[in-house]
Design an enzyme around this catalytic site. Sequence first.
Site, PDB file in Angstrom:
ATOM      1  N   LYS A 177       4.922   3.544  -7.639  1.00 59.42           N
ATOM      2  CA  LYS A 177       5.919   4.624  -7.677  1.00 59.42           C
ATOM      3  C   LYS A 177       7.171   4.232  -8.495  1.00 59.42           C
ATOM      4  O   LYS A 177       7.334   3.088  -8.871  1.00 59.42           O
ATOM      5  CB  LYS A 177       6.314   5.009  -6.241  1.00 59.42           C
TER       6      LYS A 177
HETATM    7  C1  LIG Z   1       1.648  13.132  -3.904  1.00 59.66           C
HETATM    8  C2  LIG Z   1       1.487  11.984  -2.963  1.00 59.66           C
HETATM    9  N1  LIG Z   1       1.625  12.200  -1.635  1.00 59.66           N
HETATM   10  C3  LIG Z   1       1.501  11.212  -0.744  1.00 59.66           C
HETATM   11  C4  LIG Z   1       1.212   9.926  -1.140  1.00 59.66           C
HETATM   12  C5  LIG Z   1       1.044   8.857  -0.103  1.00 59.66           C
HETATM   13  O1  LIG Z   1       1.979   7.856  -0.266  1.00 59.66           O
HETATM   14  P1  LIG Z   1       1.896   6.482   0.560  1.00 59.66           P
HETATM   15  O2  LIG Z   1       0.886   5.627  -0.126  1.00 59.66           O
HETATM   16  O3  LIG Z   1       3.276   5.927   0.481  1.00 59.66           O
HETATM   17  O4  LIG Z   1       1.478   6.829   1.944  1.00 59.66           O
HETATM   18  C6  LIG Z   1       1.063   9.636  -2.488  1.00 59.66           C
HETATM   19  C7  LIG Z   1       0.761   8.269  -2.920  1.00 59.66           C
HETATM   20  O5  LIG Z   1       0.190   7.983  -3.931  1.00 59.66           O
HETATM   21  C8  LIG Z   1       1.194  10.699  -3.433  1.00 59.66           C
HETATM   22  O6  LIG Z   1       1.046  10.471  -4.746  1.00 59.66           O
END
Ligand SMILES: Cc1ncc(COP(=O)(O)O)c(C=O)c1O
Length: 378
Positions: A177
């Site tokens: 990210k």
């Molecule tokens: C659009 C979106 N939502 C949710 C997530 C979930 O994030 P996390 O891995 O921090 O749980 C991601 C992760 O890639 C994402 O790209």
Amino acid sequence: MLLVSAPILGVPEKLALSKVIDSGWLTMGERVRAFEEAFADIHGAEDCVAVGSCTAALHLILHALGVGPGDEVLVPSLTFVATANAVLYVGATPVFVDIESTDVPLMSIEEAETRCTLRTKAVILVHFAGYLANREQWQRFARARGLHIIEDAAHAPGLREVGTFGAAAAFSFYGNKNLTTAEGGAVIARDPALLDRIRQARGHGMTTGTHQRLNSRTPQYDVTMLGFNYRMDELRAAIGLVQLENLQEWNEIRRILAVLYRRLIAERCPAVTIPFAEPRTSAHHIMPILLPRYATRQAIIDELRTQGIQTTIHYPPVHQMTFYRRLFPNTNLPRTEDFAQRELTIPLHPQITSPVAEAVVTALATALDGCARAGTAA
Ligand SMILES: Cc1ncc(COP(=O)(O)O)c(C=O)c1O
């Protein structure tokens, strides 16, 4: 290999981690609190809650809003699976909504209207690739139907508008990210009572945390709700505090690179289209492009790979995943499906220089020529 995304980590992060280790306190404490304050501040919010992931953030928001069995939540299918999974975690039903168009691959408001029922309680807007959904239109839509707006802002940290659409916004600090803590996430919610419920649910529903009890010298606590262990820790918060200092500058480099890519691709690969042709606020998390119909995507991926360039796909649609096909058979989202079949994500991160971006576009042009020649030969 030039990666699609790569974290920037260096001496400041190492020093910050060493300090945490030297302090002897690893679990949620002062640094997590400092990170929450700093993260809220750059978004112009009063406060925020740091958590273990964006998935946890989405779950906590839905839980705190009281969304549950019998409720429906509108979600895009052009997203990471966590967006829809969080809805299932609270026992509600995700209702997949098509995108507006291949140029604007965000949830379509017209489609959302047709998918609303008396059971619809919320809509989760994903700021795909970092490009923001239209706040005023969605607020009108939600107000008219009494729905909660939840932002999945995994792709859009650092923008002032994020977290102002509705009930709350969820952020991700996963390794790929714009800002990373390895794993991590945060919730911004403007209603202090909602944020309090989220804060308490993050730590088992307990009325105080370990660090608070240490400081107040009282071992007492109560549990007043069903909670989870979705805490962030001091090591992650320490990295996050360092990363946060650079976020705006990194987002600006991403923006400049995206402008450069748009110009180079228009010049050298005119058959390729780039979503979001109209200017729109973005944190430029990824660089999605749409290949022409004559191109064989796998051939392009392979050709770029031989030249040391990684590409990925955002996203294989969630409704087409085996698990979701079994749960919700017969879901058809033609615009999402068309977009997902032709989308390719090329490298975009602040360590990419102009010559590297040029090399990516040159390699793309060569790969497309190969496809065009193969098509003519056939
Ligand atoms: C659009 C979106 N939502 C949710 C997530 C979930 O994030 P996390 O891995 O921090 O749980 C991601 C992760 O890639 C994402 O790209």
